[in-house]
Design a protein around this motif. Structure first.
Motif, PDB file in Angstrom:
ATOM      1  N   CYS A 165     -30.857  11.030   3.109  1.00 47.34           N
ATOM      2  CA  CYS A 165     -31.312  10.408   2.124  1.00 47.34           C
ATOM      3  C   CYS A 165     -32.359  11.031   1.346  1.00 47.34           C
ATOM      4  CB  CYS A 165     -31.403   9.004   2.491  1.00 47.34           C
ATOM      5  SG  CYS A 165     -31.841   7.821   1.134  1.00 47.34           S
ATOM      6  N   PRO A 166     -32.147  11.142   0.030  1.00 45.62           N
ATOM      7  CA  PRO A 166     -31.184  10.705  -1.008  1.00 45.62           C
ATOM      8  C   PRO A 166     -30.057  11.472  -0.830  1.00 45.62           C
ATOM      9  CG  PRO A 166     -32.791  11.950  -2.169  1.00 45.62           C
ATOM     10  CD  PRO A 166     -33.205  12.079  -0.853  1.00 45.62           C
ATOM     11  N   ILE A 167     -28.985  10.726  -1.029  1.00 44.15           N
ATOM     12  CA  ILE A 167     -27.587  11.435  -0.676  1.00 44.15           C
ATOM     13  C   ILE A 167     -27.314  12.164  -2.011  1.00 44.15           C
ATOM     14  CG2 ILE A 167     -25.132  10.936  -0.615  1.00 44.15           C
ATOM     15  CD1 ILE A 167     -25.880   8.069   0.715  1.00 44.15           C
ATOM     16  N   ASN A 168     -26.664  13.568  -1.707  1.00 41.39           N
ATOM     17  CA  ASN A 168     -26.245  14.451  -2.679  1.00 41.39           C
ATOM     18  C   ASN A 168     -24.813  14.436  -2.427  1.00 41.39           C
ATOM     19  OD1 ASN A 168     -25.137  17.322  -3.494  1.00 41.39           O
ATOM     20  ND2 ASN A 168     -27.225  17.094  -4.258  1.00 41.39           N
ATOM     21  N   SER A 169     -24.144  14.262  -3.473  1.00 38.09           N
ATOM     22  CA  SER A 169     -22.567  14.071  -3.621  1.00 38.09           C
ATOM     23  C   SER A 169     -21.928  15.210  -2.928  1.00 38.09           C
ATOM     24  CB  SER A 169     -22.060  13.864  -4.782  1.00 38.09           C
ATOM     25  OG  SER A 169     -22.535  12.648  -5.331  1.00 38.09           O
ATOM     26  N   SER A 170     -22.444  16.661  -3.333  1.00 38.12           N
ATOM     27  CA  SER A 170     -21.670  17.662  -2.952  1.00 38.12           C
ATOM     28  C   SER A 170     -22.099  18.003  -1.824  1.00 38.12           C
ATOM     29  CB  SER A 170     -22.313  19.023  -3.819  1.00 38.12           C
ATOM     30  OG  SER A 170     -22.101  18.729  -5.107  1.00 38.12           O
ATOM     31  N   GLU A 171     -23.216  17.843  -0.923  1.00 38.01           N
ATOM     32  CA  GLU A 171     -23.536  17.889   0.375  1.00 38.01           C
ATOM     33  C   GLU A 171     -22.523  16.736   1.261  1.00 38.01           C
ATOM     34  OE1 GLU A 171     -27.292  17.319   3.615  1.00 38.01           O
ATOM     35  OE2 GLU A 171     -27.447  16.813   1.526  1.00 38.01           O
ATOM     36  N   LEU A 172     -22.477  15.678   0.648  1.00 40.17           N
ATOM     37  CA  LEU A 172     -21.449  14.870   1.572  1.00 40.17           C
ATOM     38  C   LEU A 172     -20.263  15.185   1.648  1.00 40.17           C
ATOM     39  CD1 LEU A 172     -21.231  11.905   2.533  1.00 40.17           C
ATOM     40  CD2 LEU A 172     -20.615  10.928   0.421  1.00 40.17           C
ATOM     41  N   VAL A 173     -19.698  15.870   0.570  1.00 39.19           N
ATOM     42  CA  VAL A 173     -18.222  16.322   0.561  1.00 39.19           C
ATOM     43  C   VAL A 173     -18.339  17.438   1.483  1.00 39.19           C
ATOM     44  CG1 VAL A 173     -16.284  17.135  -0.727  1.00 39.19           C
ATOM     45  CG2 VAL A 173     -17.833  15.449  -1.664  1.00 39.19           C
ATOM     46  N   LEU A 174     -19.242  18.317   1.351  1.00 36.07           N
ATOM     47  CA  LEU A 174     -19.280  19.573   2.225  1.00 36.07           C
ATOM     48  C   LEU A 174     -19.232  19.315   3.846  1.00 36.07           C
ATOM     49  CD1 LEU A 174     -19.430  22.770   2.522  1.00 36.07           C
ATOM     50  CD2 LEU A 174     -21.904  22.396   2.200  1.00 36.07           C
ATOM     51  N   ARG A 175     -20.277  18.427   4.202  1.00 36.29           N
ATOM     52  CA  ARG A 175     -20.368  17.984   5.387  1.00 36.29           C
ATOM     53  C   ARG A 175     -19.206  17.317   6.035  1.00 36.29           C
ATOM     54  NH1 ARG A 175     -25.026  19.291   7.831  1.00 36.29           N
ATOM     55  NH2 ARG A 175     -27.012  19.736   6.442  1.00 36.29           N
ATOM     56  N   VAL A 176     -18.771  16.404   5.465  1.00 32.58           N
ATOM     57  CA  VAL A 176     -17.550  15.971   5.915  1.00 32.58           C
ATOM     58  C   VAL A 176     -16.274  16.755   6.145  1.00 32.58           C
ATOM     59  CG1 VAL A 176     -15.704  13.962   5.374  1.00 32.58           C
ATOM     60  CG2 VAL A 176     -17.943  13.456   5.014  1.00 32.58           C
ATOM     61  N   HIS A 177     -16.098  17.486   5.220  1.00 33.07           N
ATOM     62  CA  HIS A 177     -14.996  18.637   5.376  1.00 33.07           C
ATOM     63  C   HIS A 177     -15.274  19.537   6.388  1.00 33.07           C
ATOM     64  CE1 HIS A 177     -12.154  17.993   1.870  1.00 33.07           C
ATOM     65  NE2 HIS A 177     -13.199  17.573   1.442  1.00 33.07           N
ATOM     66  N   LEU A 178     -16.585  19.916   6.497  1.00 35.94           N
ATOM     67  CA  LEU A 178     -17.058  20.571   7.746  1.00 35.94           C
ATOM     68  C   LEU A 178     -16.664  19.913   9.093  1.00 35.94           C
ATOM     69  CD1 LEU A 178     -20.118  22.749   6.460  1.00 35.94           C
ATOM     70  CD2 LEU A 178     -18.045  23.827   6.746  1.00 35.94           C
ATOM     71  N   ALA A 179     -17.120  18.959   9.271  1.00 33.95           N
ATOM     72  CA  ALA A 179     -16.955  18.210  10.324  1.00 33.95           C
ATOM     73  C   ALA A 179     -15.472  18.014  10.938  1.00 33.95           C
ATOM     74  CB  ALA A 179     -17.624  16.673  10.322  1.00 33.95           C
ATOM     75  N   VAL A 180     -14.739  17.802   9.673  1.00 34.18           N
ATOM     76  CA  VAL A 180     -13.220  17.554  10.030  1.00 34.18           C
ATOM     77  C   VAL A 180     -12.689  19.103  10.414  1.00 34.18           C
ATOM     78  CG1 VAL A 180     -10.979  17.045   9.131  1.00 34.18           C
ATOM     79  CG2 VAL A 180     -13.003  15.806   8.454  1.00 34.18           C
ATOM     80  N   ARG A 181     -13.129  20.223   9.866  1.00 31.97           N
ATOM     81  CA  ARG A 181     -12.572  21.359  10.054  1.00 31.97           C
ATOM     82  C   ARG A 181     -12.755  21.882  11.842  1.00 31.97           C
ATOM     83  NH1 ARG A 181     -10.846  25.130   6.375  1.00 31.97           N
ATOM     84  NH2 ARG A 181     -11.839  26.875   7.685  1.00 31.97           N
ATOM     85  N   ARG A 182     -14.182  21.481  12.214  1.00 34.27           N
ATOM     86  CA  ARG A 182     -14.548  22.030  13.381  1.00 34.27           C
ATOM     87  C   ARG A 182     -14.192  20.851  14.600  1.00 34.27           C
ATOM     88  NH1 ARG A 182     -19.915  20.960  11.027  1.00 34.27           N
ATOM     89  NH2 ARG A 182     -20.612  18.996  11.689  1.00 34.27           N
TER      90      ARG A 182
END
Length: 336
Positions: free
Chosen positions: A102-119
């Protein structure tokens, strides 16, 4: 992409929906723990997002179930965590696969979720986290098997989940509510009788009556806990060891005192000034008047003589205080 979002904040849920709208993601919001736990194991979600404000207690139904069954069907991302090292470590220990601060950054949120899904790997490789050892008991959650003194005992998935919960917290009570939420994704009232039956079977199958050094205790309004029995001969062994240590210390102290006494022995002070002190041994110290011939012809003391005499006087400690006083007197009368 299908996302399960656990949050009570409407604003946060809207933000998540906007972030993943270009991906065509379908976001489902949950505010109830039990409903959330049931949903993520009934449906296939690409990722699980949990609002950090809702807390990350390891005994929450969704986290406890993931821990018991080692069944991580989707990565779990905590959103809105505070930038504190200890709290971040606690979140990862509780089961988070990634964290968005926090504070939530939209770009970081999308990036981390996609990376978590990939690995993310649904089939986790075997490691030490898949095994739990407590005394003579070894739990392997990959096969839902408990080894008791190297003998395998097969359990049902729910029996093993209960065993994993209580063995993971030895000496601490696990409440009926926590077990009901983690194993059945339901409330204690609904599974009360069923839970008691599972506990009964677990005691019987694993011999949790102390015969293998471990007991399963029950306390009203607290729940269940695992206790390890101490060896019967342990208290006696400890007492014997302490007595032996004390005896050894006494012998060592007596030997030290005897050695000191044999090196330097000092008589009590005499009322006669000329016989102020005496050192037993091959030599005897004497005092002479300052105007006598012996005192005038005496050799001057060197620094080494003073050091040697001071060492002899102080070696005896408190028991040779008279010797130290006599040394100072002799030193002063010789004019040094």
């Amino acid at each position: 992409m299908k996302l399960a979002v656990m949050t009570r904040s409407t604003a946060l849920f809207r933000l998540i929906c906007q972030c993943f709208e270009p991906d065509g993601a379908q976001c489902t919001r949950f505010s109830d723990e039990v409903v959330f736990a049931r949903a993520i194991y009934r449906d296939d979600y690409t990722a699980i997002l949990i609002d950090a404000e809702t807390g990350m207690n390891p005994m929450r139904p969704v986290l406890a179930r993931r821990s018991c069954y080692a069944d991580r069907r989707a990565p779990l991302v905590v959103v809105g965590a505070h930038e504190n090292r200890e709290s971040i470590i606690e979140l990862f220990d509780a089961g988070a696969d990634d964290i968005v601060l926090c504070p939530i950054n939209s770009s970081e949120l999308v990036l981390r979720v996609h990376l978590a899904v990939r690995r993310f790997q649904p089939l986790q490789t075997a490691d030490t986290t898949d095994r739990l050892e407590c005394g003579s008991y070894l739990l392997d959650r990959r096969t839902c098997t408990v080894w008791v003194d190297d003998e395998p005992v097969r359990l049902t998935s729910r029996e093993f989940a209960i065993a994993w919960l209580v063995f993971a917290c030895p000496g601490e009570y696990v409440s009926r509510r926590q077990i009901a939420g983690a194993v059945w994704s339901s409330s204690e009232d609904i599974v009360g009788r069923t839970l008691e039956q599972h506990i009964y079977k677990l005691r019987k199958k694993l011999s949790l009556n102390g015969s293998h050094g471990v007991r399963l205790r029950t306390m009203y309004a607290h729940g269940y806990r695992v206790e390890m029995d101490l060896p019967k001969d342990l208290p006696h062994a400890c007492v014997g060891a302490e007595d032996s240590a004390e005896a050894a210390d006494r012998v060592q102290a007596d030997d030290m005192l005897s050695t000191i006494a044999s090196l330097v022995q000092v008589d009590a002070m005499s009322p006669t000034p000329a016989d102020g002190f005496a050192l037993h041994g091959t030599s005897r110290a004497e005092l002479h008047p300052a105007d006598s011939e012996t005192a005038r012809s005496a050799r001057a003391w060197s620094g080494s003589d003073c050091a040697d005499m001071l060492a002899v006087c102080t070696t005896g400690g408190p028991s040779h205080a008279f010797a130290g006083t006599a040394c100072e007197t002799a030193h002063g009368r010789n004019g040094h």
